[in-house]
Write an enzyme that holds these catalytic residues in place. Structure first.
Site, mmCIF file in Angstrom:
data_model
loop_
_atom_site.group_PDB
_atom_site.id
_atom_site.type_symbol
_atom_site.label_atom_id
_atom_site.label_comp_id
_atom_site.label_asym_id
_atom_site.label_seq_id
_atom_site.Cartn_x
_atom_site.Cartn_y
_atom_site.Cartn_z
ATOM 1 N N CYS A 1 -6.421 -8.740 4.867
ATOM 2 C CA CYS A 1 -7.616 -7.933 5.154
ATOM 3 C C CYS A 1 -8.764 -8.792 5.654
ATOM 4 O O CYS A 1 -9.094 -8.752 6.830
ATOM 5 C CB CYS A 1 -8.004 -7.154 3.910
ATOM 6 S SG CYS A 1 -6.806 -5.877 3.494
ATOM 7 N N ARG B 1 0.138 -14.008 2.300
ATOM 8 C CA ARG B 1 -0.199 -13.749 3.694
ATOM 9 C C ARG B 1 -1.521 -14.416 4.098
ATOM 10 O O ARG B 1 -2.514 -14.281 3.398
ATOM 11 C CB ARG B 1 -0.254 -12.235 3.943
ATOM 12 C CG ARG B 1 1.138 -11.624 3.824
ATOM 13 C CD ARG B 1 1.129 -10.140 4.036
ATOM 14 N NE ARG B 1 0.436 -9.429 2.980
ATOM 15 C CZ ARG B 1 0.311 -8.112 2.949
ATOM 16 N NH1 ARG B 1 0.829 -7.377 3.895
ATOM 17 N NH2 ARG B 1 -0.321 -7.532 1.959
ATOM 18 N N ILE C 1 0.825 -1.213 0.000
ATOM 19 C CA ILE C 1 0.000 0.000 0.000
ATOM 20 C C ILE C 1 0.860 1.265 0.000
ATOM 21 O O ILE C 1 0.633 2.174 -0.788
ATOM 22 C CB ILE C 1 -0.946 -0.014 1.242
ATOM 23 C CG1 ILE C 1 -1.961 -1.157 1.110
ATOM 24 C CG2 ILE C 1 -1.622 1.336 1.455
ATOM 25 C CD1 ILE C 1 -2.825 -1.130 -0.137
ATOM 26 N N GLY D 1 -7.861 -15.931 2.862
ATOM 27 C CA GLY D 1 -6.528 -15.479 3.257
ATOM 28 C C GLY D 1 -6.382 -13.981 3.055
ATOM 29 O O GLY D 1 -7.354 -13.257 2.904
ATOM 30 N N ASP E 1 11.183 3.149 5.209
ATOM 31 C CA ASP E 1 10.884 1.782 5.649
ATOM 32 C C ASP E 1 11.990 1.311 6.590
ATOM 33 O O ASP E 1 13.166 1.615 6.386
ATOM 34 C CB ASP E 1 10.773 0.836 4.443
ATOM 35 C CG ASP E 1 9.886 -0.363 4.767
ATOM 36 O OD1 ASP E 1 8.778 -0.446 4.208
ATOM 37 O OD2 ASP E 1 10.304 -1.213 5.600
ATOM 38 N N THR F 1 -0.661 -4.044 10.009
ATOM 39 C CA THR F 1 -1.452 -4.222 11.243
ATOM 40 C C THR F 1 -1.943 -5.670 11.270
ATOM 41 O O THR F 1 -3.118 -5.928 11.027
ATOM 42 C CB THR F 1 -2.637 -3.230 11.280
ATOM 43 O OG1 THR F 1 -3.285 -3.227 10.001
ATOM 44 C CG2 THR F 1 -2.190 -1.842 11.616
ATOM 45 N N LYS G 1 -14.162 0.888 7.274
ATOM 46 C CA LYS G 1 -13.184 0.003 6.610
ATOM 47 C C LYS G 1 -13.375 -1.444 7.091
ATOM 48 O O LYS G 1 -13.356 -2.393 6.299
ATOM 49 C CB LYS G 1 -11.766 0.500 6.919
ATOM 50 C CG LYS G 1 -10.649 -0.470 6.597
ATOM 51 C CD LYS G 1 -10.448 -0.648 5.106
ATOM 52 C CE LYS G 1 -9.607 -1.865 4.811
ATOM 53 N NZ LYS G 1 -9.504 -2.171 3.399
HETATM 54 N N1 LIG Z 1 -2.234 -5.043 0.936
HETATM 55 C C1 LIG Z 1 -3.500 -4.729 0.756
HETATM 56 O O1 LIG Z 1 -4.121 -5.169 -0.194
HETATM 57 C C2 LIG Z 1 -4.225 -3.801 1.707
HETATM 58 C C3 LIG Z 1 -5.478 -3.304 1.336
HETATM 59 C C4 LIG Z 1 -6.134 -2.424 2.169
HETATM 60 C C5 LIG Z 1 -5.556 -2.075 3.395
HETATM 61 N N2 LIG Z 1 -4.339 -2.595 3.749
HETATM 62 C C6 LIG Z 1 -3.764 -2.172 5.025
HETATM 63 O O2 LIG Z 1 -2.673 -1.294 4.763
HETATM 64 C C7 LIG Z 1 -1.671 -1.435 5.770
HETATM 65 C C8 LIG Z 1 -0.322 -1.753 5.110
HETATM 66 O O3 LIG Z 1 -0.459 -2.981 4.448
HETATM 67 P P1 LIG Z 1 0.604 -3.498 3.384
HETATM 68 O O4 LIG Z 1 -0.072 -4.610 2.658
HETATM 69 O O5 LIG Z 1 1.144 -2.346 2.595
HETATM 70 O O6 LIG Z 1 1.741 -4.059 4.368
HETATM 71 P P2 LIG Z 1 3.222 -4.558 3.959
HETATM 72 O O7 LIG Z 1 3.614 -5.540 4.983
HETATM 73 O O8 LIG Z 1 3.238 -4.924 2.515
HETATM 74 O O9 LIG Z 1 4.123 -3.241 4.099
HETATM 75 C C9 LIG Z 1 4.328 -2.558 5.281
HETATM 76 C C10 LIG Z 1 5.747 -2.012 5.280
HETATM 77 O O10 LIG Z 1 5.904 -1.236 6.465
HETATM 78 C C11 LIG Z 1 7.241 -1.415 6.927
HETATM 79 N N3 LIG Z 1 7.292 -1.018 8.350
HETATM 80 C C12 LIG Z 1 6.886 -1.693 9.447
HETATM 81 N N4 LIG Z 1 7.049 -0.944 10.551
HETATM 82 C C13 LIG Z 1 7.575 0.235 10.146
HETATM 83 C C14 LIG Z 1 7.939 1.435 10.809
HETATM 84 N N5 LIG Z 1 7.784 1.578 12.133
HETATM 85 N N6 LIG Z 1 8.475 2.430 10.078
HETATM 86 C C15 LIG Z 1 8.638 2.323 8.744
HETATM 87 N N7 LIG Z 1 8.274 1.205 8.044
HETATM 88 C C16 LIG Z 1 7.738 0.191 8.749
HETATM 89 C C17 LIG Z 1 7.523 -2.880 6.679
HETATM 90 O O11 LIG Z 1 8.911 -3.130 6.630
HETATM 91 C C18 LIG Z 1 6.823 -3.090 5.315
HETATM 92 O O12 LIG Z 1 7.712 -2.891 4.232
HETATM 93 C C19 LIG Z 1 -2.162 -2.543 6.706
HETATM 94 O O13 LIG Z 1 -2.848 -1.961 7.794
HETATM 95 C C20 LIG Z 1 -3.156 -3.311 5.841
HETATM 96 O O14 LIG Z 1 -4.137 -3.978 6.596
HETATM 97 C C21 LIG Z 1 -3.659 -3.427 2.923
#
Ligand SMILES: NC(=O)c1ccc[n+]([C@@H]2O[C@H](COP(=O)([O-])OP(=O)(O)OC[C@H]3O[C@@H](n4cnc5c(N)ncnc54)[C@H](O)[C@@H]3O)[C@@H](O)[C@H]2O)c1
Length: 411
Positions: A252, A315, A11, A249, A30, A80, A198
């Site tokens: 979300c 995931r 995201i 899976g 990151d 999260t 959400k």
């Molecule tokens: N992937 C999806 O399809 C999707 C869709 C809607 C909502 N979300 C939500 O969006 C959020 C992010 O999801 P994602 O899929 O991008 O996760 P992800 O695991 O792909 O990416 C998160 C990134 O954050 C980094 N990170 C962790 N702690 C950190 C910190 N303190 N400082 C800086 N970087 C840090 C990690 O190293 C990782 O690269 C989550 O809450 C998820 O539920 C995801």
């Protein structure tokens, strides 16, 4: 605007690049140095349609770093997940990201939380951390993400969005910022409602899939083809039943309903739907056992490790639960997913993966699996379980396979 996007995953990175392509200067942060180094070398850490083009266009406006810098806007897009082995949100990454912003935030700057969180997280956790060192006014909004892997950029631009502002000024400022690339409508509410909305969206889908799964079990018992039944039921103008399958899976649907259950004593159908969907991997293994009841210590091959078709995201994938349960039943489990690079035990070719197998179990609906020619496969026993109903079963039966489709009872 100088925008600092904290978290460069599925995201955060596309969001950062969309902002950079809209004439903002973006610092992507990151804690994973491999991601930072990969990006600064001009490479992407994962594949997503059109992401490379966006990255190349953003070159002059985007840099990656391991530390947060003072900026006009901060966007938090960190993971999260659930706490290890618990049905509770693990908010450590959100807390850490908020702490790192709290060290540099100045009066009048804007913080946006994109991560999905339990209701009340902005009010009770994020805002108090940001206020710890800074008593002056800052803007704050929760802007949850609705995009799905495989279509992330299209959905980030075209979907409608919700903005939950700490106050009207914060909501308006955030709306103005997202309007630079969002073509969908933007709806404004307060932070807690945005957090709740959400979770409601994903819970609605999880419950709908649980219902489809329950229908599939009933159909097997009653001698009905659930796929045909759902197709006909969905001709009703106000009915839209989703598809059954081997379990739910992703980060979300398999997780977010539990964020609601955690915060409210009123969760009943939400929790039950989670239980039904979580029971499906075990049911798939039961189907395998029924099919292979005469074979001692069988070998099975799972087609697909990703939690959904045509992506590389594993995931919370039901494939891992099926593997674990099947192994605990004494089966040897082989894996094949052409989308996943370097996963331990993942075979490089379908031919290696099905060699000496007693049953092929299709778990993920990758389009490429439709092109498999069953006659070319060297298996030990010709059994197929299709948990997604995507294969051409006539072709497999013609090749001598005993075929079982999840949700199709003996008619
Ligand atoms: N992937 C999806 O399809 C999707 C869709 C809607 C909502 N979300 C939500 O969006 C959020 C992010 O999801 P994602 O899929 O991008 O996760 P992800 O695991 O792909 O990416 C998160 C990134 O954050 C980094 N990170 C962790 N702690 C950190 C910190 N303190 N400082 C800086 N970087 C840090 C990690 O190293 C990782 O690269 C989550 O809450 C998820 O539920 C995801």
């Amino acid at each position: 605007m100088k925008i600092c996007v904290v978290g460069l995953g599925y995201i955060g990175l596309p969001t950062a690049l969309l902002f950079a392509n809209s004439q903002n200067i973006v610092l992507g942060v990151d804690t994973n140095t491999r991601i930072v180094d990969t990006l600064n070398k001009g490479e992407l850490p994962f594949d997503e349609p059109s992401l490379l083009e966006l990255f190349q266009n953003a070159k002059n406006n985007f840099t990656a770093s391991s530390s947060v810098e003072s900026s006009d806007v901060y966007v938090i897009a960190v993971p999260t997940p659930l706490e290890n082995g618990m049905k509770l949100a693990d908010l450590n990454a959100v807390k850490n990201a908020s702490e790192s912003i709290a060290k540099v935030i100045k009066e009048g700057q804007l913080v946006i939380l994109e991560s999905t969180v339990p209701p009340g997280t902005s009010e009770n956790i994020v805002i108090p951390i940001l206020r710890k060192n800074m008593n002056k006014y800052f803007y704050y909004a929760h802007c949850p993400e609705r995009a799905i892997p495989g279509k992330t950029l299209h959905e980030m631009v075209c979907n409608d969005r919700i903005i939950g502002g700490l106050d009207v000024k914060s909501a308006k400022k955030t709306k103005q910022l997202y309007s630079s690339f969002v073509k969908g409508n933007i709806y404004i509410t307060n932070t807690k409602t945005a957090e709740f909305v959400k979770l409601m969206e994903n819970t609605f889908r999880d419950i709908n899939i649980a219902l489809a799964n329950e229908f599939s079990l009933m159909a097997e018992e009653l001698g009905i083809d659930v796929w045909k039944a759902i197709e006909i039921a969905n001709k009703h103008p106000r009915v839209d039943i989703l598809k059954p399958g081997p379990g739910v899976g992703g980060h979300c649907l398999a997780v977010d309903p539990l964020f609601l259950a955690e915060k409210s004593s009123r969760s009943r159908i939400v929790t039950l739907a989670r239980e039904i969907n979580d029971s499906m991997p075990g049911y798939v293994v039961k189907l395998v056992k029924d099919m292979l009841k005469d074979i001692e210590h069988p070998t099975i091959t799972l087609l697909g490790l990703a939690y959904k078709g045509n992506v590389d995201d594993t995931r919370e994938s039901p494939s891992f639960k099926i593997k674990k349960i099947a192994e605990s039943e004494g089966m040897t489990v082989k894996l094949y997913d052409p989308f996943i690079r370097d996963f331990p035990g993942n075979h490089q070719t379908i031919h290696d993966a099905v060699k000496d197998t007693d049953c092929i179990v299709l778990v993920t609906d990758h389009e490429v699996f439709k092109d498999i020619e069953p006659k070319s496969l060297q298996v030990r026993n010709k059994n197929l379980i299709d948990t997604r109903n995507i294969l051409n079963h006539h072709v497999w039966r013609d090749a001598g396979y005993h075929v079982k489709i999840l949700g199709v009872g003996l008619i």
